[in-house]
Design an enzyme around this catalytic site. Structure first.
Site, PDB file in Angstrom:
ATOM      1  N   LYS A   4     -16.563  -4.638   6.763  1.00  0.00           N
ATOM      2  CA  LYS A   4     -17.437  -3.661   6.105  1.00  0.00           C
ATOM      3  C   LYS A   4     -18.824  -3.669   6.738  1.00  0.00           C
ATOM      4  CE  LYS A   4     -15.007  -1.895   2.722  1.00  0.00           C
ATOM      5  NZ  LYS A   4     -14.440  -0.609   2.863  1.00  0.00           N
ATOM      6  N   LYS A  26      -2.993   0.168   9.583  1.00  0.00           N
ATOM      7  CA  LYS A  26      -3.188   0.278   8.140  1.00  0.00           C
ATOM      8  C   LYS A  26      -3.490   1.701   7.682  1.00  0.00           C
ATOM      9  CE  LYS A  26      -5.757  -1.250   4.205  1.00  0.00           C
ATOM     10  NZ  LYS A  26      -7.062  -1.534   3.710  1.00  0.00           N
ATOM     11  N   LYS A  85      -8.099   4.657   2.961  1.00  0.00           N
ATOM     12  CA  LYS A  85      -8.958   5.775   2.578  1.00  0.00           C
ATOM     13  C   LYS A  85     -10.120   5.954   3.537  1.00  0.00           C
ATOM     14  CE  LYS A  85      -9.052   3.787  -1.563  1.00  0.00           C
ATOM     15  NZ  LYS A  85      -8.707   3.499  -2.951  1.00  0.00           N
TER      16      LYS A  85
HETATM   17  P1  TYM Z   1      -7.992  -0.789  -2.501  1.00  0.00           P
HETATM   18  O1  TYM Z   1      -8.569   0.188  -3.440  1.00  0.00           O
HETATM   19  O2  TYM Z   1      -8.431  -0.759  -1.074  1.00  0.00           O
HETATM   20  O3  TYM Z   1      -6.426  -0.676  -2.507  1.00  0.00           O
HETATM   21  C1  TYM Z   1      -5.716  -0.697  -3.734  1.00  0.00           C
HETATM   22  C2  TYM Z   1      -4.390  -1.368  -3.582  1.00  0.00           C
HETATM   23  O4  TYM Z   1      -3.618  -0.716  -2.589  1.00  0.00           O
HETATM   24  C3  TYM Z   1      -3.213  -1.669  -1.630  1.00  0.00           C
HETATM   25  N1  TYM Z   1      -3.215  -1.017  -0.309  1.00  0.00           N
HETATM   26  C4  TYM Z   1      -2.198  -1.107   0.546  1.00  0.00           C
HETATM   27  N2  TYM Z   1      -1.007  -1.726   0.456  1.00  0.00           N
HETATM   28  C5  TYM Z   1      -0.168  -1.604   1.497  1.00  0.00           C
HETATM   29  N3  TYM Z   1      -0.478  -0.902   2.613  1.00  0.00           N
HETATM   30  C6  TYM Z   1      -1.661  -0.259   2.750  1.00  0.00           C
HETATM   31  N4  TYM Z   1      -1.944   0.436   3.836  1.00  0.00           N
HETATM   32  C7  TYM Z   1      -2.593  -0.352   1.681  1.00  0.00           C
HETATM   33  N5  TYM Z   1      -3.845   0.138   1.476  1.00  0.00           N
HETATM   34  C8  TYM Z   1      -4.211  -0.296   0.255  1.00  0.00           C
HETATM   35  C9  TYM Z   1      -4.236  -2.778  -1.669  1.00  0.00           C
HETATM   36  O5  TYM Z   1      -3.705  -3.974  -1.161  1.00  0.00           O
HETATM   37  C10 TYM Z   1      -4.519  -2.830  -3.129  1.00  0.00           C
HETATM   38  O6  TYM Z   1      -3.530  -3.590  -3.783  1.00  0.00           O
HETATM   39  N6  TYM Z   1     -10.351  -4.920  -3.755  1.00  0.00           N
HETATM   40  C11 TYM Z   1      -9.295  -4.030  -4.153  1.00  0.00           C
HETATM   41  C12 TYM Z   1      -9.458  -3.466  -5.547  1.00  0.00           C
HETATM   42  C13 TYM Z   1      -9.603  -4.517  -6.569  1.00  0.00           C
HETATM   43  C14 TYM Z   1      -8.559  -5.333  -7.107  1.00  0.00           C
HETATM   44  C15 TYM Z   1      -9.200  -6.186  -8.033  1.00  0.00           C
HETATM   45  C16 TYM Z   1      -7.205  -5.428  -6.878  1.00  0.00           C
HETATM   46  C17 TYM Z   1     -10.744  -4.878  -7.177  1.00  0.00           C
HETATM   47  N7  TYM Z   1     -10.514  -5.877  -8.062  1.00  0.00           N
HETATM   48  C18 TYM Z   1      -8.468  -7.123  -8.752  1.00  0.00           C
HETATM   49  C19 TYM Z   1      -6.474  -6.373  -7.595  1.00  0.00           C
HETATM   50  C20 TYM Z   1      -7.103  -7.222  -8.511  1.00  0.00           C
HETATM   51  C21 TYM Z   1      -9.288  -2.899  -3.176  1.00  0.00           C
HETATM   52  O7  TYM Z   1     -10.274  -2.546  -2.575  1.00  0.00           O
HETATM   53  O8  TYM Z   1      -8.127  -2.258  -3.073  1.00  0.00           O
END
Ligand code: TYM
Length: 331
Positions: free
Chosen positions: A111, A194, A197
């Site tokens: 980031k 990957k 977003k």
């Molecule tokens: P975020 O918003 O980037 O993604 C949400 C969830 O989607 C999964 N994900 C993926 N899985 C497989 N392949 C991909 N290309 C892919 N892109 C995203 C992520 O692994 C995630 O499970 N930090 C987290 C949000 C968060 C969270 C938490 C999650 C905040 N607090 C507590 C679990 C528990 C995040 O930015 O995910």
């Protein structure tokens, strides 16, 4: 009964990676466990959204969760900022999180590289807030994709450190969870490993994309000039197309194109057409529900209120107990 928790940052529409990495597993678990699913809107502030964008994104994610099949009557579905207890636990945990470990975190480094003009403290302490999200409900299992593995490890570190410091076994150890055992990572259409977003245009397929957009994105996906030898190892972009096919198409379809690839007879155009149709077959019913639920503001407001109430009940119990453990006691 085990507690399951997962969340997604409210920074845009949900894509196939979010669905197959987190939501699909969660949906399977929601009837058998104590389940929490939330929209991480505090987390989204690290990128400084406008108030309008923030609100719109939270709504969109809520709509898409519901459309995907999270049942607000059985799972607790809530918005992070509706539960201020999370912010208090974040503050308390941050006292035991060390600069060195936060600076070493891969996502922080990534980031910081991506937004060099906005390396705010929230980015650095992001894993602490995420640990607070998980520990506030004393979660055992956290369905997430592979990219969140390190964050889960940090959540365990912070929970265990709290337990050691206060000589307690209060917080259970949360583990990243996937039914397939291995955590998954859905790749992008642009040849990168990957789907995300914040990646470039054309990388991700969103649940809300219409048929035309999906066909266009997939037909334009990066490929290569084709195999020239039997059983040739695949290049990254081709591996990506097969990986996406693996989650949306039937095993027979995947095997069919694998065989053609191995015989050097594959035509990527045909494979992409099939992939597009299979993605559309998967997303079309979701998209329909997204449009329907998105128009029902009264329902959304009811869901959010109900979720906030249930989540606060559990969160305030934890905060009360944590305060006592730390030594904050009424006189
Ligand atoms: P975020 O918003 O980037 O993604 C949400 C969830 O989607 C999964 N994900 C993926 N899985 C497989 N392949 C991909 N290309 C892919 N892109 C995203 C992520 O692994 C995630 O499970 N930090 C987290 C949000 C968060 C969270 C938490 C999650 C905040 N607090 C507590 C679990 C528990 C995040 O930015 O995910």
């Amino acid at each position: 009964m085990e507690t399951v928790l997962s969340g997604i940052r409210s920074t845009g529409n949900l894509h196939l990676g979010n669905y197959f990495g987190a939501i699909k597993n969660f949906i399977k678990m929601q009837h058998e466990n104590r389940c929490y699913f939330f929209i991480a809107d505090y987390h989204s502030l690290t990128t400084h959204p406008t108030p309008e964008d923030l609100h719109q994104n939270v709504k969109q994610v809520l709509v898409e969760y519901l459309a995907a099949g999270i049942d607000p009557e059985v799972a607790t579905l809530y918005i992070q900022s509706d539960v201020p207890e999370v912010a208090e636990l974040y503050l308390l945990l941050s006292m035991n999180a060390y600069m060195g470990e936060l600076e070493r975190c891969t996502t922080f480094k990534e980031k910081a590289r991506k937004q060099p003009d906005n390396i705010n403290a929230g980015l650095l302490t992001y894993p602490v807030l995420m640990a607070a999200d998980i520990l506030i409900h004393k979660a055992h299992k956290v369905p997430v994709g592979k990219d969140q593995e390190q964050h889960l490890e940090m959540a365990r570190t912070f929970g265990n450190r709290f337990n050691r410091l206060y000589k307690t076994d209060y917080f259970p150890e949360p583990v990243a969870f996937n039914f397939g055992v291995e955590l998954i990572k859905i790749p992008g259409l642009d040849g990168s490993t990957k789907m995300g977003k914040s990646e470039g245009e054309g990388n991700a397929i969103y649940l809300a994309d219409d048929e035309k957009v999906i066909r266009k994105k997939i037909m334009r996906a990066v490929s290569d000039s084709g195999p020239t030898e039997m059983n040739q190892p695949k290049s990254q972009p081709i591996e990506n197309l097969f990986n996406i096919m693996n989650v949306v198409s039937s095993p027979d379809t995947v095997a069919h194109f694998e065989a053609l690839y191995n015989k050097c007879e594959i035509r990527y155009g045909d494979m992409k057409k099939q992939l597009a149709e299979d993605v559309i077959a998967f997303t079309a019913p979701l998209r329909e529900r997204i449009l329907e639920i998105g128009a029902d503001d009264a329902y959304l407001s009811k869901v959010a209120r109900m979720g906030a109430e249930k989540a606060r009940e559990s969160a305030s119990k934890t905060i009360k107990e944590v305060r006592e453990i730390i030594g904050f006691k009424p006189f």
